[in-house]
Scaffold this motif. Structure first.
Motif, short mmCIF file in Angstrom:
data_model
loop_
_atom_site.label_atom_id
_atom_site.label_comp_id
_atom_site.label_asym_id
_atom_site.label_seq_id
_atom_site.Cartn_x
_atom_site.Cartn_y
_atom_site.Cartn_z
N VAL A 39 1.76 11.06 -2.78
CA VAL A 39 1.37 10.20 -3.65
C VAL A 39 0.67 9.06 -2.67
O VAL A 39 0.90 8.97 -1.35
N PRO A 40 -0.11 8.15 -3.14
CA PRO A 40 -0.79 7.10 -2.55
C PRO A 40 0.25 6.08 -2.36
O PRO A 40 1.15 5.70 -3.15
N ALA A 41 -0.13 5.16 -1.18
CA ALA A 41 0.67 3.93 -1.07
C ALA A 41 0.26 3.00 -1.79
O ALA A 41 -0.83 3.13 -2.40
N VAL A 67 5.84 12.52 -0.60
CA VAL A 67 5.25 12.12 0.59
C VAL A 67 4.23 10.89 0.22
O VAL A 67 3.53 10.94 -0.37
N LEU A 68 4.67 9.76 0.86
CA LEU A 68 3.91 8.58 0.69
C LEU A 68 2.64 8.35 1.90
O LEU A 68 3.05 8.49 2.86
N GLY A 69 1.64 8.39 1.23
CA GLY A 69 0.48 8.24 1.92
C GLY A 69 0.01 7.08 2.57
O GLY A 69 -0.83 6.40 2.44
N THR A 70 0.96 6.63 3.64
CA THR A 70 0.84 5.39 4.35
C THR A 70 0.01 5.72 5.65
O THR A 70 0.19 5.54 6.66
N ARG A 71 -1.47 5.64 5.42
CA ARG A 71 -2.35 5.84 6.20
C ARG A 71 -3.73 5.42 5.69
O ARG A 71 -3.67 5.20 4.44
N ASP A 72 -4.54 5.47 6.64
CA ASP A 72 -6.03 5.13 5.95
C ASP A 72 -6.13 4.02 5.34
O ASP A 72 -7.08 3.65 4.46
N PHE A 73 -5.38 2.76 5.81
CA PHE A 73 -5.55 1.45 5.20
C PHE A 73 -6.86 0.75 5.40
O PHE A 73 -7.34 0.30 4.37
N SER A 74 -7.60 1.14 6.53
CA SER A 74 -8.92 0.69 6.81
C SER A 74 -9.77 2.14 7.11
O SER A 74 -9.54 2.73 8.22
N LEU A 113 7.67 8.80 4.68
CA LEU A 113 6.75 8.11 5.01
C LEU A 113 5.71 8.79 6.08
O LEU A 113 6.04 9.56 6.90
N GLU A 114 4.41 9.06 5.39
CA GLU A 114 3.36 9.46 6.36
C GLU A 114 3.15 8.90 7.35
O GLU A 114 2.53 7.72 7.48
#
Length: 241
Positions: A39-41, A67-74, A113-114
């Motif tokens: 899932v997305p953050a 699985v929490l998609g904690t990546r690609d913020f920027s 947390l990814e």
């Protein structure tokens, strides 16, 4: 098995997710397999697919983990890949500990947390940052030897290359360690993204897994020493906890 439900979180499909998770979960569990949702953050700019504590509660009984998609913020503009405050807020919300005071959510052992092991290169004039692996990163850093900058708030390293006007987001060991420490403090797991893209030494930061009987015996013999070993395996000193 991991099912990515990002594209099913828009209004027209979102209400169907619990039933979908229940059906897939039953089928996989009947075959002795584990089932995880990806899932997305928190949406970085407040727009895009969202998955909150209520959504998490609705699927918690059907899945082994999320699985929490904690990546690609920027991605479009130079910036941190996964700023630590954003990672923490995203995790706490699904654990039912967000600012809304909700008691809904997942159990800590259900959340992963990814942690991205790849970097990004943002070149002036390009619409989006390009994903780069450790080999490419080392080559360009060795050739140009730019000064590394540490963003204490985001807990990330970056570097600016004068040649080609490129800004690099770099998943250094300090980056990985900060996210492992956060996961440890929240009592949640981690999911490493793109294993082959990271620095080999990143794996040295992961806690060692012991045989259950040996670990129990060690704790029975000397609990303090066993706890210290756990901290050492995570790359966290006693003073940092």
């Amino acid at each position: 098995a991991i099912l990515d439900i990002r594209l099913a979180l828009f209004p027209s499909l979102r209400s169907l997710v619990p039933a979908l998770a229940a059906a897939v979960g039953r089928a996989l569990h009947a075959g002795g397999r584990r089932f995880f949702l990806s899932v997305p953050a928190l949406p970085p700019n407040g727009a895009g697919p969202d998955f909150d504590a209520a959504d998490a509660s609705a699927v918690a009984g059907s899945v082994d983990g999320v699985v929490l998609g904690t990546r690609d913020f920027s991605r479009k503009q130079p910036g941190p890949a996964a700023p630590l405050p954003w990672v923490r807020a995203s995790a706490l919300r699904l654990l039912g500990k967000g600012q809304d005071g909700s008691s809904e959510g997942l159990r800590p052992e259900q959340l992963l947390l990814e942690v991205p092991l790849y970097g990004r290169a943002f070149q002036e004039g390009q619409p989006e940052g390009k994903v780069i692996d450790a080999v490419e990163t080392v080559k360009v850093l060795t050739k140009q030897q730019p000064e590394m900058a540490w963003d204490a708030e985001a807990a990330e390293h970056s570097a600016e290359l004068t040649k080609g006007r490129v800004w690099l987001s770099i998943p250094t060991l300090a980056f990985v360690k900060a996210r492992l420490q956060l996961a440890h403090s929240l009592r949640v797991g981690v999911a490493l993204r793109d294993l082959g893209a990271g620095f080999d030494a990143s794996f040295d930061l992961l806690p060692m897994r012991f045989d259950v009987e040996k670990q129990s015996a060690a704790k029975g013999a000397n609990t303090a020493e066993a706890d210290e070993a756990d901290r050492a395996g995570l790359g966290v000193t006693k003073d940092e906890l």
